[in-house]
Write an enzyme that holds these catalytic residues in place. Sequence first.
Site, PDB file in Angstrom:
ATOM      1  CE1 TYR A  88      -4.073   2.109   0.549  1.00 55.65           C
ATOM      2  CE2 TYR A  88      -3.086   3.228   2.583  1.00 55.65           C
ATOM      3  CZ  TYR A  88      -3.881   2.872   1.878  1.00 55.65           C
ATOM      4  OH  TYR A  88      -4.511   3.819   1.480  1.00 55.65           O
ATOM      5  CD  GLU A 121       7.511   1.805  -1.335  1.00 56.96           C
ATOM      6  OE1 GLU A 121       7.860   2.683  -1.689  1.00 56.96           O
ATOM      7  OE2 GLU A 121       8.803   1.429  -0.335  1.00 56.96           O
ATOM      8  CG  ASP A 164       0.535  -1.414  14.396  1.00 58.14           C
ATOM      9  OD1 ASP A 164      -0.848  -1.548  14.008  1.00 58.14           O
ATOM     10  OD2 ASP A 164       0.375  -0.055  14.629  1.00 58.14           O
TER      11      ASP A 164
HETATM   12  N1  UDP Z   1      -5.858  -1.968  16.317  1.00 56.31           N
HETATM   13  C1  UDP Z   1      -6.377  -2.060  17.143  1.00 56.31           C
HETATM   14  N2  UDP Z   1      -7.039  -3.572  17.154  1.00 56.31           N
HETATM   15  C2  UDP Z   1      -7.191  -3.879  16.141  1.00 56.31           C
HETATM   16  C3  UDP Z   1      -7.534  -2.799  15.019  1.00 56.31           C
HETATM   17  C4  UDP Z   1      -5.996  -2.021  14.874  1.00 56.31           C
HETATM   18  O1  UDP Z   1      -5.147  -2.111  17.892  1.00 56.31           O
HETATM   19  O2  UDP Z   1      -8.981  -4.179  16.846  1.00 56.31           O
HETATM   20  C5  UDP Z   1      -4.516  -0.831  15.795  1.00 56.31           C
HETATM   21  C6  UDP Z   1      -3.522  -0.983  14.930  1.00 56.31           C
HETATM   22  O3  UDP Z   1      -2.489  -2.164  15.029  1.00 56.31           O
HETATM   23  C7  UDP Z   1      -3.060   0.604  14.550  1.00 56.31           C
HETATM   24  C8  UDP Z   1      -4.064   1.277  14.689  1.00 56.31           C
HETATM   25  O4  UDP Z   1      -5.009   0.390  15.851  1.00 56.31           O
HETATM   26  O5  UDP Z   1      -2.140   0.839  15.433  1.00 56.31           O
HETATM   27  C9  UDP Z   1      -4.371   1.779  13.611  1.00 56.31           C
HETATM   28  O6  UDP Z   1      -5.012   0.803  12.119  1.00 56.31           O
HETATM   29  P1  UDP Z   1      -6.278   0.146  11.861  1.00 56.31           P
HETATM   30  O7  UDP Z   1      -6.401  -0.574  11.232  1.00 56.31           O
HETATM   31  O8  UDP Z   1      -7.508   1.342  11.722  1.00 56.31           O
HETATM   32  O9  UDP Z   1      -5.141   1.883  10.603  1.00 56.31           O
HETATM   33  P2  UDP Z   1      -3.265   2.378  10.082  1.00 56.31           P
HETATM   34  O10 UDP Z   1      -3.631   3.578  11.015  1.00 56.31           O
HETATM   35  O11 UDP Z   1      -2.648   1.313  10.907  1.00 56.31           O
HETATM   36  O12 UDP Z   1      -3.467   2.292   8.730  1.00 56.31           O
END
Ligand code: UDP
Length: 324
Positions: free
Chosen positions: A145, A147, A270
């Site tokens: 995503y 890149e 992450d």
């Molecule tokens: N996250 C979490 N629980 C979930 C889904 C996501 O703790 O059920 C965390 C994830 O690890 C990240 C943040 O929430 O640190 C945001 O995740 P998301 O997938 O919404 O978007 P990102 O900003 O990572 O693209």
Amino acid sequence: MRVVITGAAGFLGSHLCDRLHGDGAEVVAVDNLITGHLDNLARLAGDERFTFMHCNVSDYVHIPGPVDAVLHFASPASPQDYLEYPIQTLKVGARGTHNMLGVALAKGARFMLASTSEVYGDPLVSPQTEEYWGNVNPVGPRGVYDEAKRFAEAITMAYHRAHGLEVRVARIFNVYGPRLRVDGRVVSNFIHQALAGRPLTIFGDGSQTRSFCYVDDEVEGLTRLLWSDSTGPMNIGNPHEFTVRELADLVLEATGADVEIEHLELPTDDPKQRRPDITKAREILGWEPEVDLRDGLARTVAWYREELSSKGYVGGSGDPGQSP
Ligand code: UDP
């Protein structure tokens, strides 16, 4: 005004269709429906200023008639989705962007790219200004995503420089609101879990941060950028930063749910922090978000409750399933 929106059946794409149609534009909505849903466009279906084209913009795409603006919003957009569709994610960022730039050039239209805070990767500076070049792992699972969007920005700027195409590059930070699918993203996951009476799944210890922008604010910022004279890139996001743990508490408050917190493993790469510097958007567009997280969550929870109850889940016997 005739506008083409790709990814139109997705979360942001469909809200942009509503907004530009509401502003009087004729909207050509394009989507291949791998992660988008026609339900999101139901309100516009049958309208004389609205057309839906079911096609994949990573293949050849022909748009009949004149076009004033092309908004390229097609892409799997959640970590879960782009892990499931890694090749499609790379293709829509690369070939899809190239094709839609070609459409814009042929039509003499301006072009807007939905870029992302993910171009900053796991940022080493905070808040992130547009000048920051980012810290991205190209070979990690999120790299498909990140890149793809970085390439998309590069080719968009190349069309601007080489062909004089009018372009707008928006870097979008975490957006939430009605129509956000339960696609693994944190806001939809937490709300869905809370309403289903299940534990909220925090990945890692929950100290990582994100800055959540309510969809109406995001769409206002994007619309202003589209019609502005600024090429960008421009951060369009909410500068208020929250830990994931704080978000979980706010979701519990908004839903009134009494559920446990379950800690799961942090996904690879992450980002530890994410917060936009929106000085540019404030100064050039006169824009800043107005809806705070508490208020935005209340509106979003109300939408989920309605969706789930109309499908017979909340208060019913069915399983909430994947996607309201
Ligand atoms: N996250 C979490 N629980 C979930 C889904 C996501 O703790 O059920 C965390 C994830 O690890 C990240 C943040 O929430 O640190 C945001 O995740 P998301 O997938 O919404 O978007 P990102 O900003 O990572 O693209």
